[in-house]
Design an enzyme around this catalytic site. Structure first.
Site, PDB file in Angstrom:
ATOM      1  N   CYS A   2     -23.573 -78.469  68.246  1.00  0.00           N
ATOM      2  CA  CYS A   2     -22.816 -79.205  69.270  1.00  0.00           C
ATOM      3  C   CYS A   2     -22.023 -80.356  68.659  1.00  0.00           C
ATOM      4  CB  CYS A   2     -23.766 -79.794  70.295  1.00  0.00           C
ATOM      5  SG  CYS A   2     -24.845 -78.595  71.054  1.00  0.00           S
ATOM      6  N   ARG A  27     -17.577 -76.806  63.731  1.00  0.00           N
ATOM      7  CA  ARG A  27     -19.036 -76.854  63.699  1.00  0.00           C
ATOM      8  C   ARG A  27     -19.646 -75.642  64.391  1.00  0.00           C
ATOM      9  NH1 ARG A  27     -20.883 -82.284  63.068  1.00  0.00           N
ATOM     10  NH2 ARG A  27     -22.700 -81.828  64.322  1.00  0.00           N
ATOM     11  N   TRP A  73     -23.279 -75.580  71.485  1.00  0.00           N
ATOM     12  CA  TRP A  73     -23.822 -74.422  70.767  1.00  0.00           C
ATOM     13  C   TRP A  73     -25.190 -74.201  71.397  1.00  0.00           C
ATOM     14  CZ3 TRP A  73     -27.847 -73.235  67.280  1.00  0.00           C
ATOM     15  CH2 TRP A  73     -27.637 -72.115  66.467  1.00  0.00           C
ATOM     16  N   ASN A  97     -26.516 -83.786  71.884  1.00  0.00           N
ATOM     17  CA  ASN A  97     -26.779 -82.895  70.741  1.00  0.00           C
ATOM     18  C   ASN A  97     -28.259 -82.979  70.419  1.00  0.00           C
ATOM     19  OD1 ASN A  97     -24.049 -82.658  70.595  1.00  0.00           O
ATOM     20  ND2 ASN A  97     -23.829 -83.564  68.553  1.00  0.00           N
ATOM     21  N   GLY A  98     -28.832 -81.870  69.997  1.00  0.00           N
ATOM     22  CA  GLY A  98     -30.252 -81.888  69.629  1.00  0.00           C
ATOM     23  C   GLY A  98     -31.090 -81.271  70.733  1.00  0.00           C
ATOM     24  N   GLU A 452     -25.824 -65.480  46.696  1.00  0.00           N
ATOM     25  CA  GLU A 452     -24.789 -66.254  47.383  1.00  0.00           C
ATOM     26  C   GLU A 452     -23.638 -65.335  47.817  1.00  0.00           C
ATOM     27  OE1 GLU A 452     -24.037 -68.822  48.893  1.00  0.00           O
ATOM     28  OE2 GLU A 452     -21.875 -69.062  48.693  1.00  0.00           O
ATOM     29  N   LYS A 456     -22.323 -64.688  51.662  1.00  0.00           N
ATOM     30  CA  LYS A 456     -20.928 -64.813  52.095  1.00  0.00           C
ATOM     31  C   LYS A 456     -20.499 -63.551  52.836  1.00  0.00           C
ATOM     32  CE  LYS A 456     -19.787 -68.783  51.193  1.00  0.00           C
ATOM     33  NZ  LYS A 456     -21.160 -69.077  51.348  1.00  0.00           N
ATOM     34  N   GLU A 459     -22.244 -63.434  56.382  1.00  0.00           N
ATOM     35  CA  GLU A 459     -21.826 -64.379  57.413  1.00  0.00           C
ATOM     36  C   GLU A 459     -20.374 -64.182  57.830  1.00  0.00           C
ATOM     37  OE1 GLU A 459     -21.339 -68.367  54.563  1.00  0.00           O
ATOM     38  OE2 GLU A 459     -21.944 -68.601  56.635  1.00  0.00           O
ATOM     39  N   HIS A 475     -38.667 -51.596  40.725  1.00  0.00           N
ATOM     40  CA  HIS A 475     -39.911 -51.956  41.408  1.00  0.00           C
ATOM     41  C   HIS A 475     -39.816 -51.687  42.909  1.00  0.00           C
ATOM     42  CE1 HIS A 475     -41.407 -53.589  37.698  1.00  0.00           C
ATOM     43  NE2 HIS A 475     -40.313 -54.339  37.577  1.00  0.00           N
ATOM     44  N   LYS A 577     -21.344 -75.027  61.472  1.00  0.00           N
ATOM     45  CA  LYS A 577     -21.097 -75.628  60.166  1.00  0.00           C
ATOM     46  C   LYS A 577     -22.206 -76.603  59.793  1.00  0.00           C
ATOM     47  CE  LYS A 577     -18.688 -76.520  56.489  1.00  0.00           C
ATOM     48  NZ  LYS A 577     -18.721 -75.490  55.440  1.00  0.00           N
TER      49      LYS A 577
HETATM   50  C1  AGP Z   1     -22.774 -71.462  53.871  1.00  0.00           C
HETATM   51  O1  AGP Z   1     -21.754 -70.537  53.769  1.00  0.00           O
HETATM   52  C2  AGP Z   1     -23.507 -71.473  55.102  1.00  0.00           C
HETATM   53  N1  AGP Z   1     -22.650 -71.600  56.224  1.00  0.00           N
HETATM   54  C3  AGP Z   1     -24.812 -72.234  55.172  1.00  0.00           C
HETATM   55  O2  AGP Z   1     -25.720 -71.444  54.472  1.00  0.00           O
HETATM   56  C4  AGP Z   1     -24.905 -73.687  54.662  1.00  0.00           C
HETATM   57  O3  AGP Z   1     -24.729 -73.723  53.283  1.00  0.00           O
HETATM   58  C5  AGP Z   1     -26.283 -74.260  55.052  1.00  0.00           C
HETATM   59  O4  AGP Z   1     -26.375 -74.305  56.458  1.00  0.00           O
HETATM   60  C6  AGP Z   1     -26.550 -75.629  54.477  1.00  0.00           C
HETATM   61  O5  AGP Z   1     -25.600 -76.552  54.884  1.00  0.00           O
HETATM   62  P1  AGP Z   1     -25.465 -77.958  54.144  1.00  0.00           P
HETATM   63  O6  AGP Z   1     -24.977 -77.696  52.776  1.00  0.00           O
HETATM   64  O7  AGP Z   1     -24.474 -78.731  54.978  1.00  0.00           O
HETATM   65  O8  AGP Z   1     -26.822 -78.577  54.153  1.00  0.00           O
END
Ligand code: AGP
Length: 582
Positions: A2, A27, A73, A97-98, A452, A456, A459, A475, A577
């Site tokens: 949010c 976000r 959100w 928020n929260g 990583e 990517k 997501e 394994h 975000k």
């Molecule tokens: C990255 O592509 C992601 N959207 C996500 O994994 C992100 O890295 C994670 O939520 C941590 O965020 P931060 O680096 O702001 O702590």
């Protein structure tokens, strides 16, 4: 997650409120709304979906000088107009928020007292609670301060009250950030510094467990015991241009292209080494979530040449009650506001750890509780998928480990050359766009790079992609290998190349669909037959920097695959975000 913005200005806030909300779109949100306070009347407008719908339907003649907005959100209650913020209770409007952990108990009590609920949210209890205290004789400020102390959990809230004065009452408990900004038009508040761009030249973070009365020309802050607290004003460093997409189709693509410059900037500035900061240090703990965690994992390979290293997923760590080895904790977070990371850091500090944070937001909650802050200086990262923050984190970790900038002098150039492979990688993406599953393989430090890369792909394109240690294939996962599942294999010509080659042969023997990403020396030793595709990356200035170069290719692959599939690249579905709830 949010987003909150609020303003009390000398002129109509309508022209500033929606653009400020737009800056928080990145976000992630599913619904949005604004409320205005004008001539003692509260009005609101809420929509399910994007902000364009909000502005499209909004009455044009609103002229209020006090207002607040929210992007939601969903946590409690489905995404819908009735659950969108602001929530009202008679004279009270609330954005939040929260999570209010004890909302069910409070709701039952409020229902018994005759309050009717118009939403399924935890937020609505806050509005009714404040209204209840006002009906019981409290003035608005005292009703607000009593109500917030009844709330359990972590939250940031903003409140407007009609038939009182033009003011915003705001509060913060625990992790969700809340800032106050001041500028020529008056005071503003936001949950993110980006929400204050263009309206504030100075900003200050509210500490946890504090609240404030914000008017057009002042912000008075109190802690939960009612004691007045100062605000620590900083100059606003973000500007309109730094949040601009330029000629790029997506922020993510722009942010990928910015990476060589981000690294060049970091190389040109001194970064302290761990040995300089803590000469007697023996042990380092690394904490992070998602992409930040994978950056930490790659950093482990260089740090463990010198220190004992423990790597921890922040979201899992706090509840294990682990006894930490004495030493320094390195916490990685682009936003510096990730609730899981903040929770883990609080645990580490309780264990007596010194805390160094690697953040892209030097005034964030994480930065403010750290003994040392290393600023990634990557500029705002708007795309939900983390790109330039990841490579900036890598360099800071390498620098902390004692790798000197002269070794990385040509790294930005190699990264630029890797980005120029975009047309080749786009062809891969076109061919892979209809897949449902992919495997990403790597050995040694290429393994966390593969993880990583798979994240990517997941997501951005919503394709199931799994990162695996190539040496682990036999394994179990080798059973997956057949002529159908694409395998993205990171195979740099490094010290363990022969082992990697062995794994490549295992796949070829099973007629796997191998897409190999290697370098010139690796390509020369690749089997002549059996590869579906082979991409040759530019050489890194030193094999130690291979992860930077490989990452360029994997980011491009995920980006173009998502583009082919028509996915929402900067705002992937269900994601946010800045993940400010656990
Ligand atoms: C990255 O592509 C992601 N959207 C996500 O994994 C992100 O890295 C994670 O939520 C941590 O965020 P931060 O680096 O702001 O702590």
């Amino acid at each position: 997650m949010c987003g909150i913005v609020g303003m009390i200005h000398a002129e109509s806030v309508m022209t500033a409120l929606v653009p400020a909300l737009r800056r928080l779109e990145y976000r992630g949100y599913d619904s949005a709304g604004i409320a205005l306070l004008d001539q003692n009347q509260l009005t609101r407008h809420r929509v399910l979906g994007v902000l364009d719908q909000l502005t499209g339907d909004m009455p044009k003649d609103w002229d209020a000088k006090t207002g607040m907005g929210h992007t939601r959100w969903a946590t409690h209650g489905e995404p819908s107009v009735r659950n969108a913020h602001p929530h009202f209770s008679h004279r009270v409007a609330i954005v939040h928020n929260g999570i209010v952990d004890n909302f069910q108990t409070l709701k039952t009590d409020l229902l018994n007292k005759g309050y009717a609920f118009a939403s399924d949210t935890d937020t609505e209890v806050i509005a009714h609670l404040i209204d209840l205290h006002m009906t019981q004789g409290h003035d608005p400020v005292s009703a607000f301060s009593v109500a917030i102390q009844q709330l359990e959990g972590n939250f940031a809230i903003a409140c407007m009250i009609s038939h009182w004065q033009d003011a915003l009452l705001v509060a913060r408990r625990g992790t969700p950030p809340l800032l106050v900004g001041k500028g020529p038009m008056g005071y503003s508040i936001a949950s993110d510094a980006l929400g204050l761009v263009d309206v504030s030249d100075h900003l200050a973070y509210l500490e946890g467990d504090s609240w404030a009365i914000v008017t057009q020309d002042s912000a008075k802050v109190y802690d939960f015991s009612g004691e007045r607290k100062p605000l620590n004003w900083q100059k606003q460093m973000l500007h309109h241009q730094s949040c601009n997409q330029g000629d790029y189709a997506h922020f993510m693509r722009k942010e990928m292209d910015e990476q060589p410059d981000v690294i060049a900037r970091l190389l040109s500035q001194p970064t302290p080494t761990l040995a300089q900061l803590y000469p007697d240090l023996n042990h380092v703990s690394l904490l992070g979530c998602g992409t930040s965690f994978y950056a930490a994992w790659i950093g482990k390979y260089v740090l463990e040449q010198r220190y004992g290293v423990t790597l921890e997923l922040a979201s899992e760590f706090s509840y294990r009650h682990a006894i930490m080895s004495p030493g320094v904790t390195l916490a990685l977070s682009q936003s510096g506001e990730t609730a899981d990371t903040l929770k883990a850091v609080a645990y580490a500090k309780n264990q007596g750890q010194k805390l160094i944070s690697l953040v892209n937001a030097p005034y964030s909650s994480l930065a403010r509780c750290s003994d040392h802050v290393l600023d990634m200086q990557a500029g705002p990262e708007i795309g939900v998928a983390s790109t330039k923050a990841f490579t900036a984190q890598l360099w800071l970790l390498f620098a902390l480990a004692g790798i000197t900038p002269d070794r990385a002098q040509h790294l930005p150039q190699s990264m630029r050359q890797a980005l120029q492979l975009a047309p080749d990688i786009r062809r891969w993406a076109t061919a892979l766009a209809d897949e449902s599953n992919m495997l990403y393989l790597g050995r040694g430090v290429s393994y966390p790079v593969a993880l990583e890369g798979a994240l990517k792909m997941k997501e951005l394109s919503y394709i199931h992609a799994e990162g695996l240690a190539a040496g682990e294939l036999k394994h179990g996962s080798l059973a997956l290998v057949d002529q159908t599942i694409p395998i993205i294999f990171l195979a740099p010509h490094d010290a363990i190349f022969d082992k990697t080659l062995g794994n490549i042969h295992e796949i070829i023997a099973r007629k796997g669909r191998l897409h190999v990403i290697t370098d010139q020396a690796g390509a020369e030793k690749m089997p002549a037959v059996g590869l579906t595709q082979c991409l040759i990356l530019p050489d890194a200035p030193d094999p130690i920097f291979n992860p930077f170069i490989q990452t360029m290719a994997l980011q491009l692959l995920a980006y173009y695959t998502a583009l082919e599939r028509g996915c929402s690249i900067d705002k992937p579905r269900n994601l946010a975000k800045s993940v400010t709830v656990e």
